[in-house]
Motif scaffolding. Structure first.
Motif, PDB file in Angstrom:
ATOM      1  N   SER A  50       7.298  -0.830   6.537  1.00  0.00           N
ATOM      2  CA  SER A  50       7.383   0.235   5.983  1.00  0.00           C
ATOM      3  C   SER A  50       8.692   1.075   5.088  1.00  0.00           C
ATOM      4  CB  SER A  50       6.266   1.369   6.333  1.00  0.00           C
ATOM      5  OG  SER A  50       5.013   1.036   6.324  1.00  0.00           O
ATOM      6  N   THR A 110       3.843   0.715   2.173  1.00  0.00           N
ATOM      7  CA  THR A 110       4.093  -0.755   3.189  1.00  0.00           C
ATOM      8  C   THR A 110       3.591  -1.968   2.722  1.00  0.00           C
ATOM      9  OG1 THR A 110       2.731   1.045   5.032  1.00  0.00           O
ATOM     10  CG2 THR A 110       2.460  -1.600   5.324  1.00  0.00           C
ATOM     11  N   SER A 153       0.795  -0.691   0.254  1.00  0.00           N
ATOM     12  CA  SER A 153       0.257  -0.178   0.046  1.00  0.00           C
ATOM     13  C   SER A 153       0.877   1.053  -0.131  1.00  0.00           C
ATOM     14  CB  SER A 153      -1.046   0.503   1.089  1.00  0.00           C
ATOM     15  OG  SER A 153      -0.253  -0.897   2.245  1.00  0.00           O
ATOM     16  N   ILE A 154       0.091   2.318  -0.728  1.00  0.00           N
ATOM     17  CA  ILE A 154       1.522   3.234  -0.834  1.00  0.00           C
ATOM     18  C   ILE A 154       0.158   4.347  -0.421  1.00  0.00           C
ATOM     19  CG2 ILE A 154       2.277   5.080  -2.268  1.00  0.00           C
ATOM     20  CD1 ILE A 154       2.354   2.785  -4.608  1.00  0.00           C
ATOM     21  N   ASN A 155       1.255   5.650   0.644  1.00  0.00           N
ATOM     22  CA  ASN A 155       0.488   6.514   1.495  1.00  0.00           C
ATOM     23  C   ASN A 155       1.259   7.657   1.579  1.00  0.00           C
ATOM     24  OD1 ASN A 155      -0.715   7.830   3.205  1.00  0.00           O
ATOM     25  ND2 ASN A 155      -1.045   5.545   4.784  1.00  0.00           N
ATOM     26  N   ASN A 156       0.953   8.663   0.179  1.00  0.00           N
ATOM     27  CA  ASN A 156       2.040  10.012   0.347  1.00  0.00           C
ATOM     28  C   ASN A 156       1.580  10.851   1.176  1.00  0.00           C
ATOM     29  OD1 ASN A 156       0.468   9.318  -2.167  1.00  0.00           O
ATOM     30  ND2 ASN A 156       1.232  11.583  -2.406  1.00  0.00           N
ATOM     31  N   ASN A 180       6.471  11.925   9.449  1.00  0.00           N
ATOM     32  CA  ASN A 180       4.708  12.035   9.575  1.00  0.00           C
ATOM     33  C   ASN A 180       4.232  11.198  11.203  1.00  0.00           C
ATOM     34  OD1 ASN A 180       2.156  12.438   9.714  1.00  0.00           O
ATOM     35  ND2 ASN A 180       1.848  10.524   8.293  1.00  0.00           N
ATOM     36  N   GLU A 217      -9.187  10.696  13.540  1.00  0.00           N
ATOM     37  CA  GLU A 217      -8.803  10.624  12.733  1.00  0.00           C
ATOM     38  C   GLU A 217      -7.229  10.388  13.230  1.00  0.00           C
ATOM     39  OE1 GLU A 217      -9.340  14.793  11.838  1.00  0.00           O
ATOM     40  OE2 GLU A 217     -10.186  13.008   9.981  1.00  0.00           O
ATOM     41  N   ARG A 218      -6.674  10.140  12.875  1.00  0.00           N
ATOM     42  CA  ARG A 218      -4.426  10.365  12.719  1.00  0.00           C
ATOM     43  C   ARG A 218      -4.535  11.786  12.740  1.00  0.00           C
ATOM     44  NH1 ARG A 218       0.282  10.346  11.061  1.00  0.00           N
ATOM     45  NH2 ARG A 218       1.475   8.327  12.510  1.00  0.00           N
ATOM     46  N   GLU A 255       5.318  -2.383  10.826  1.00  0.00           N
ATOM     47  CA  GLU A 255       4.019  -1.618  11.243  1.00  0.00           C
ATOM     48  C   GLU A 255       3.130  -2.217  12.602  1.00  0.00           C
ATOM     49  OE1 GLU A 255       1.885   0.172   9.498  1.00  0.00           O
ATOM     50  OE2 GLU A 255       3.822   1.062   8.427  1.00  0.00           O
ATOM     51  N   ASP A 311       2.484   5.858  16.291  1.00  0.00           N
ATOM     52  CA  ASP A 311       1.759   7.102  15.632  1.00  0.00           C
ATOM     53  C   ASP A 311       2.571   8.264  15.695  1.00  0.00           C
ATOM     54  OD1 ASP A 311      -0.155   5.270  13.119  1.00  0.00           O
ATOM     55  OD2 ASP A 311      -0.568   4.483  15.485  1.00  0.00           O
ATOM     56  N   VAL A 357       7.198   9.069   0.213  1.00  0.00           N
ATOM     57  CA  VAL A 357       6.534   7.800   0.258  1.00  0.00           C
ATOM     58  C   VAL A 357       6.441   7.463   1.270  1.00  0.00           C
ATOM     59  CG1 VAL A 357       4.820   6.837  -1.288  1.00  0.00           C
ATOM     60  CG2 VAL A 357       5.752   8.878  -2.497  1.00  0.00           C
TER      61      VAL A 357
END
Lengths: 370, 370, 370, 370
Positions: free
Chosen positions: A326, A295, A276-279, C103, C237-238, C25, C67, A292
């Motif tokens: 990730s 994961t 999965s790509i999370n930018n 992040n 939400e995050r 993760e 997180d 970017v």
């Protein structure tokens, strides 16, 4: 010193000594339209030259997370026959009740075991192995075919039979013409035969990677840091008949020591279903850097190498996407061109996904910019 | 992308997939006058109700670092007899050549398998198991004795035979009187029977901890973080006859899930042969602190608890001596008395060394001061 | 011997030496309506009595899959002040840019560090830690409140401050009345305070499990086989503001050494979101056996004990649901009643999910029969 | 469900969460006449551009089993100087008390940090780092020499300073002539510089492998499966002055990711002190097979490749001697010549023991026959 309760309780729990009797789930994704079944179609027991009882093979398969196996004891090689008196169907019969209770798909099979040519051939989906015990190999194969068998040429590059080269023989051409040969092992145990991968591609054979396990599985494979070789089958459902249909349809990929070998279209689907790509809100400008997060949700470590220079920005030469981890990939704008690009395009080679000998899969990432 | 050499070479090396075919050396020290042999005297194969071929048992023993094993297939329980036609000596005969080539001492044995009383008994050092196949258990045991057998009562607290209590029966007293019972399993597989430890101490029986393994060893025991139960034998030399002499002499200790169970004198020797003590020039004064470094050179993690208050100084309530690690133990003078003490004395209980039920071994450290 | 290419390439790859720079993760599921954020709200750096630079804390959090974190250096205890000249906001300022690029949500915080009562208190979501450097603790707390702080009583049972008992003081009642106390650490580092869990439940405080890490994280916690203590926050939400809203709403669960501590409703949701149940066509009859496969998709090993006798059938006394593994649960009909039951009901206690001291969560499985 | 005692006790023991605070003993043997000290001479802290407090470096060294370290903070590069106000001796002063209490030999050092040439140089065994803070690098080096320093050229092939080639500069020749350069890093962090190994051999420099660690050690190196790079020093005793004498005497070997790099005579001694050879009574005849058991008592996995054909018998092409494991080596007579040989001679190359670039150590085994 008289011990207190604590110690006795610990003594009775002994968490470590017992090995886990639980099934490890293999995390390799399904692909659109198909479930990805983890299969091993080449396995021996004490009923030929293996060293374990057939039920052990079901237990091992269950613990390792396999969906389907075939026990393929030799027809012609029975070194334990002084002690074991049984017909060729016996290992299947013994294993079947446990397979059913554990929901492991057990495919009846056997290994026709001849000098080269044609060498060793597995007949899968047979109904009565005893009828394959024929002097002439062609008679055995025709009997297998009449039972509906799917036939695989095993370890075509086995040094015992082909010490110096790995050749395709005239006899195999004839078998293919007579529809007596449908698949080929590109990987057997710890050996990879690149020639077999070429033949599979040119002669339209289904590819297989099998363990050919004889001993207890743990003696041969390091199941902590790796896994047995297996054949991933893209089946319509998790049933024996769906597996057969998929094999006939050439829908297999080999999973071998953290490498995947097969057709580009299946490898690409497996790759993109794995990640999965999370930018973060990305608005890459020249001289700017953005990240970017990719994961990898699968059990496979993917190794990527940049295959084409990216345009308008720089990206890493190499990316390691470790299983269940990730990676943060940094992109840095290196020309004004990037300021107005809507898509950032990166082409990587996944060096442990192999489509042909010495050829790795290329994958293209398209990252939305802004 | 066409792959460069690097990848192909990596493909061919695949370091991970193959499990190590090397023998792990167990680091448990010898004691003065004796070698410490690692033994398992209770093992099954497909020739009774086990699930592996006899050679697997030798291979497993070699890989795990054992010195001696006995394959003890049941006389009276042969669930594979529909397929396996062999006499009671067969598993020994099959395993022997491999044992010799691997220098594993293979002791011929068998398990006499009866209802309670007297339950299951292993006869070790026999010459012909077939002659023990007698209707009357006493006949079987007398035959074993005439062959020179050492006889062990197996899993005396097995729930299948003694669901609610663990009792010593009149029949066992008679066997003992007739010299037909010499040892007892205090540990079998994952079970520990404290009652058996008491009987061994009061009735002068040799104690055993055995695996009673039926499946491939990796399926039952976690060999990465723990080990199979075994019997440590203090033998004059590494030979079969020395093992027999040691068993007759009650020179055994049980090694079970990082615990040692046995006579205090053997446990104490094992403990002090396992460790080395290294103190810097020590001249402990009141209100002062000094350290002692204790290195544990064995595979066993030792857990220590202070058993008596130390005099003149304070020392830790608990010490963990992890296998192949060192611990720094801080001593702090707490009275002027310490200023002139030539020896600092600490008494600890080693909570994973058990001499009787709920009783751990006490060890005394004498640290030279100045 | 002159080495060939192979060796040189291996020399240059040295896969092992480098530790993974990838984010692991954490697989703990979201629950309906909320994302499950993994947070640690109690962390030190060299800017008070810790031993690492603030950026290390962000790096560690990223690698471990967290997180959000709060760096909470002491206001009143600055043992490195001979060498480090900085104000109380400095560790936050230094960590912030890296947190943003990775992040990781970085919440500004500090630890108000006083004798008991009231002991140590973390003020989270503050804007300027320097203003909390006040002689009177109430002044400091009022300043924190005026900045919008969420205030936690840290390690209430810390032996240095409460050597013999763990008491709630009159001062804490006053703080609570004045809205100067909102949460409490039930777990700090390796300590669990059952009294604090009772207070949280009766006084309506948000519960926390925090690492209170001072050294590099690997020196204190075994990150291979376990994890740092953390607070799971169920946030809309995050984002930082969602975390604050969730803390105010008491939506937290403690994740501590493979145990989860918190309100039954959250634990139950976490449990059932963690697992998938897969039974073969089930038509259980008296004297018959069928199996249910339960797959645990989370990182948590769940330990189940039967809490109520099942009706009409027997099921296991204990079930272990190992992380990322599946267990096959056998049900056996033991009365004719089962023949017509549409639902098979099993009530288990999840012994590592704790709702109150000495109280585990009960979960009910309803398996469709036929 | 109300939990019983068992659970609470388990809750309080939480064996996993705490990382071991014990020293792992590195098993690399001493060689005749010398103790083998495990040393790291290139280490940073927050007092230059590292990210940990100096005491962490001592703690890490102790846990990993090192004997001696030198903290070598940069003189000229102090990125934390906005917050840390301290002179160049400070990291040494802070670390020293802990080093003494843990019996870690702490050698005062510093890194003179200049553009190439001469690049970065470590001055070890200095007395006052502040006096090395000089504008002219030669002044700094002369001051170091006047303090008795041993001077090392660090990471000579560092890409930041020598992006395309790894060159020896005229300046280094002059330093060597003026006795201002005594050693060279052949290994730094994860880089190996074969050119530096050649220079060391031809210019008589002492070789070093150092970690150059900046972050917490676990972030950079995988300490479970590998180890930090280190310099093995063959010292007359375990003292600071003995280390200096040994460095001057060029008695070092580099230990880097399971490889050893250095002079053949030291590597050969390390190899043969690492192993024990145990052959059964050997009386090898033509057409016969016998086995030799080789036990590797060290932490190093040795990889052997046959370097010369053996005469009179066949032996394996490759042998892996895994750390703390034994390998059984089979010899098979292949000519009548062997019947009368008193010694069986085998020459192997140990491919992970490197004497020169692309050159591995050859070792000769002489096995007594009969």
């Amino acid at each position: 010193m008289r011990l207190k309760n604590l110690f006795l309780l610990i003594l009775l729990t002994h968490t470590f000594i017992l090995n886990a009797q639980q099934r490890k789930e293999i995390r390799i994704p399904d692909i659109p339209g198909y479930v990805t079944l983890k299969c091993d179609f080449h396995i021996h027991t004490v009923f030929s030259d293996g060293s374990v009882w057939p039920t052990v093979r079901v237990e091992e398969a269950w613990l390792e997370g396999l969906d389907a196996i075939s026990i393929t004891d030799h027809i012609e090689y029975l070194p334990h026959s002084a002690d074991i008196i049984a017909d060729h169907n016996r290992s299947y019969e013994i294993a079947l009740p446990l397979a059913e209770s554990k929901n492991i798909i057990l495919i009846q099979g056997t290994e026709i075991t001849r000098d080269m040519p044609p060498g060793h051939l597995n007949a899968l989906f047979i109904k009565n192995a005893n009828l394959l015990d024929r002097e002439n190999v062609n008679d055995a194969l025709r009997e297998a075919k009449s039972q509906g068998a799917f036939i695989i040429w095993n370890h075509p590059g086995w040094k015992n039979q082909q010490p110096d080269t790995t050749l395709w023989w005239e006899e195999h051409t004839i078998l293919r013409q007579n529809n007596l040969l449908h698949g080929i092992e590109v990987v057997n145990e710890t050996s990879y035969y690149p020639e077999a991968l070429i033949w599979a591609n040119t002669k339209n054979l289904t590819i297989f990677g099998n363990s050919d396990i004889h001993s207890p599985i743990n003696m041969q494979y390091d199941l902590i840091r790796s896994h047995r070789p297996m054949t991933l089958v893209f089946a319509k459902e998790r049933t024996k008949s769906s597996i057969k249909e998929a094999l006939i349809g050439h829908r297999t990929v080999i999973y071998f020591d953290n490498k995947l070998i097969g057709k580009a279209r299946y490898l690409e689907l497996l790759f993109f279903e794995s990640i999965s790509i999370n930018n973060l809100p990305m608005n890459l400008k020249n001289q700017d850097s953005k990240s970017v997060l990719i994961t990898n949700n699968s059990d496979i470590d993917y190794d990527l190498e940049l295959a084409q220079p990216s345009i308008g920005f720089e990206c890493p030469e190499k990316i390691k996407l470790k299983a269940h981890h990730s990676s943060l990939i940094e992109l840095t704008g290196n020309s004004d061109e990037v300021n107005n690009m809507k898509n950032l395009r990166m082409v990587y080679s996944v060096t442990n996904m192999i489509t042909e000998p010495e050829m790795a899969l290329n994958v293209t990432f398209e990252i939305t910019n802004r």
